[in-house]
Design a protein around this motif. Structure first.
Motif, PDB file in Angstrom:
ATOM      1  N   ALA A   1       0.821  -1.144   0.105  1.00 36.33           N
ATOM      2  CA  ALA A   1      -0.002   0.072   0.060  1.00 36.33           C
ATOM      3  C   ALA A   1       0.848   1.021   0.083  1.00 36.33           C
ATOM      4  CB  ALA A   1      -0.887  -0.023   1.246  1.00 36.33           C
TER       5      ALA A   1
ATOM      6  N   ARG B   1       2.331   2.541  -3.946  1.00 34.99           N
ATOM      7  CA  ARG B   1       1.129   2.512  -4.633  1.00 34.99           C
ATOM      8  C   ARG B   1       1.255   3.476  -5.828  1.00 34.99           C
ATOM      9  NH1 ARG B   1      -4.210   4.004  -1.087  1.00 34.99           N
ATOM     10  NH2 ARG B   1      -3.076   5.740  -0.048  1.00 34.99           N
TER      11      ARG B   1
ATOM     12  N   GLU C   1      -9.633  14.105  -7.787  1.00 39.24           N
ATOM     13  CA  GLU C   1      -8.313  13.662  -7.571  1.00 39.24           C
ATOM     14  C   GLU C   1      -7.710  14.334  -6.181  1.00 39.24           C
ATOM     15  OE1 GLU C   1      -6.737  11.358  -9.094  1.00 39.24           O
ATOM     16  OE2 GLU C   1      -7.854  11.116 -10.998  1.00 39.24           O
TER      17      GLU C   1
ATOM     18  N   ASN D   1     -11.012  14.037  -2.742  1.00 40.49           N
ATOM     19  CA  ASN D   1     -10.719  12.516  -2.578  1.00 40.49           C
ATOM     20  C   ASN D   1     -11.203  11.840  -1.340  1.00 40.49           C
ATOM     21  OD1 ASN D   1      -8.630  10.037  -2.373  1.00 40.49           O
ATOM     22  ND2 ASN D   1      -7.935  11.062  -4.288  1.00 40.49           N
ATOM     23  N   PRO D   2     -11.744  10.679  -1.545  1.00 45.89           N
ATOM     24  CA  PRO D   2     -12.255  10.025  -0.545  1.00 45.89           C
ATOM     25  C   PRO D   2     -11.397   9.045   0.253  1.00 45.89           C
ATOM     26  CG  PRO D   2     -12.761   8.783  -2.619  1.00 45.89           C
ATOM     27  CD  PRO D   2     -11.992  10.190  -2.960  1.00 45.89           C
ATOM     28  N   ASP D   3     -10.187   8.904   0.062  1.00 47.37           N
ATOM     29  CA  ASP D   3      -9.120   8.122   0.427  1.00 47.37           C
ATOM     30  C   ASP D   3      -8.774   8.938   1.802  1.00 47.37           C
ATOM     31  OD1 ASP D   3      -6.913   6.582   1.515  1.00 47.37           O
ATOM     32  OD2 ASP D   3      -6.246   6.232  -0.419  1.00 47.37           O
TER      33      ASP D   3
ATOM     34  N   ASP E   1      -6.623   8.076   4.040  1.00 49.75           N
ATOM     35  CA  ASP E   1      -5.127   7.986   4.422  1.00 49.75           C
ATOM     36  C   ASP E   1      -4.259   8.654   3.162  1.00 49.75           C
ATOM     37  OD1 ASP E   1      -5.920   6.643   6.803  1.00 49.75           O
ATOM     38  OD2 ASP E   1      -6.099   4.839   5.612  1.00 49.75           O
ATOM     39  N   ARG E   2      -4.544   8.989   2.195  1.00 52.21           N
ATOM     40  CA  ARG E   2      -3.868   9.497   1.153  1.00 52.21           C
ATOM     41  C   ARG E   2      -3.343  11.073   1.179  1.00 52.21           C
ATOM     42  NH1 ARG E   2      -5.704   8.796  -5.005  1.00 52.21           N
ATOM     43  NH2 ARG E   2      -6.119   6.825  -4.427  1.00 52.21           N
TER      44      ARG E   2
ATOM     45  N   GLU F   1       1.366  10.606  -3.050  1.00 50.50           N
ATOM     46  CA  GLU F   1       1.021  10.877  -4.701  1.00 50.50           C
ATOM     47  C   GLU F   1       1.517  12.248  -4.809  1.00 50.50           C
ATOM     48  OE1 GLU F   1      -2.522  10.084  -7.907  1.00 50.50           O
ATOM     49  OE2 GLU F   1      -3.278  10.475  -5.715  1.00 50.50           O
TER      50      GLU F   1
ATOM     51  N   HIS G   1      -4.467  15.990   2.603  1.00 51.99           N
ATOM     52  CA  HIS G   1      -4.515  14.608   3.335  1.00 51.99           C
ATOM     53  C   HIS G   1      -6.143  14.369   3.647  1.00 51.99           C
ATOM     54  CE1 HIS G   1      -3.944  12.000   6.934  1.00 51.99           C
ATOM     55  NE2 HIS G   1      -3.792  11.343   5.982  1.00 51.99           N
ATOM     56  N   GLY G   2      -6.561  13.310   2.957  1.00 57.63           N
ATOM     57  CA  GLY G   2      -8.067  12.844   3.254  1.00 57.63           C
ATOM     58  C   GLY G   2      -8.840  13.830   2.467  1.00 57.63           C
TER      59      GLY G   2
END
Length: 235
Positions: free
Chosen positions: A84, A87, A102, A106-108, A110-111, A143, A168-169
Motif C-alpha cells: 500500500a 502504490r 483527484e 478525494n475519499p481516501d 489515508d492519502r 502521491e 490529506h484525506g
C-alpha cells in the motif's frame, strides 16, 4: 534572480480551495530509551520472528497450527502495508476537471497528495519539479501531482508560481506560494522532504532542517528570508 523579493508582502487572491479547512499537524518521532534497548537485548528471542510466509509453511509439522496461523497472518498484513505504501509512481499531470475528484474531494482518508501549480517558463517551477521527481521515487506512499497554473484556474498569476499544496484525506494541510518560505534559490528536495515530514506526510532520515543554518545567518544579518535587507519602520 527569479525570486520575487516583494512576494512576502503580497496578498494572495482568493482561490477555489480557500474554503477548504486548513489544519496543521505533526507526527512526533518516537525514540526508544537506553533502558528499553537494554531490556530488548536481554529479552528472549522469538524463533518465528522474521520468518516469511513460505518459511512458516515449512514449519507446520513442528509448531502449533494456531501459532503459525497468527504469524502467517501478521506477515501477510505487513506485506499488504508495504504494498500500500508503494502504490504511486512518478509525478502525474492532472487537468482542471480532475482537480476536485483527484485532490480536494478525494475519499481516501489515508492519502497524502502534494500538488504543484506550475508554468514551463517559470524557472523556479523547474526546480520544484526536479524535487518532486526525486521525492516521488523515494516516497511512493505519497502521491505527487502537477497542474499548470492557468489550467487549474483562469488567469492564475505567474508571480504566484510555483505554488505547492499538501492535501490529506481531501483536506488542505499546507500551501506555499512561491519559494520565499522554502529557501528561495536554496530550495532543494531535502527542504521539501523536511517540511512534508513535519506535516506527517512521510518519514525522513534527515536529522535537522536543511534551512536552519541559513535562517540563523539571515536573521543575524538583519535580512528577511529571501535575503533582502529589512529596513526600520518609519514613524
Amino acid at each position: 534572480m527569479w525570486v520575487d523579493r516583494g512576494q512576502k508582502k503580497k496578498k494572495v487572491a482568493p482561490t477555489d480551495w480557500d474554503d477548504i479547512q486548513r489544519r496543521y499537524g505533526n507526527r512526533p518521532q518516537l525514540e526508544s530509551s537506553s533502558e528499553d534497548e537494554a531490556a530488548h537485548e536481554h529479552a528472549p528471542q522469538d524463533p518465528l520472528a522474521g520468518k516469511t510466509v513460505e518459511e512458516l509453511d515449512e514449519l507446520e509439522d513442528d509448531e502449533d497450527e494456531a501459532v503459525l496461523r497468527r504469524y502467517r497472518e501478521e506477515r501477510m498484513r505487513e506485506w499488504r502495508e508495504r504494498q500500500a505504501r508503494r502504490r504511486f509512481e512518478g509525478v502525474r499531470e492532472i487537468k482542471r476537471h480532475q482537480f476536485v475528484r483527484e485532490v480536494s474531494s478525494n475519499p481516501d482518508a489515508d492519502r497524502w497528495i502534494v500538488l504543484l501549480l506550475y508554468a514551463d517558463h517559470v524557472e523556479a517551477c523547474q526546480l520544484v519539479l526536479r524535487a518532486f521527481l526525486s521525492l516521488a521515487e523515494q516516497h511512493q506512499e505519497v502521491e505527487f501531482l502537477k497542474i499548470e497554473g492557468r489550467e487549474c484556474m483562469d488567469e492564475y498569476p505567474d508571480e504566484y508560481l510555483p505554488t505547492i499544496f499538501v492535501y490529506h484525506g481531501g483536506k488542505q494541510r499546507r500551501q506555499w506560494i512561491t519559494l520565499s518560505e522554502l529557501g528561495a534559490s536554496r530550495f532543494t528536495a531535502n527542504v521539501l522532504e523536511w517540511q512534508l515530514a513535519e506535516l506527517g506526510a512521510l518519514s525522513t532520515s534527515l536529522d535537522v532542517d536543511p534551512l536552519e543554518r541559513y535562517r540563523r545567518v539571515v536573521f543575524a544579518a538583519g535580512m528577511d528570508f529571501t535575503g533582502e535587507e529589512q529596513g526600520e519602520d518609519d514613524d
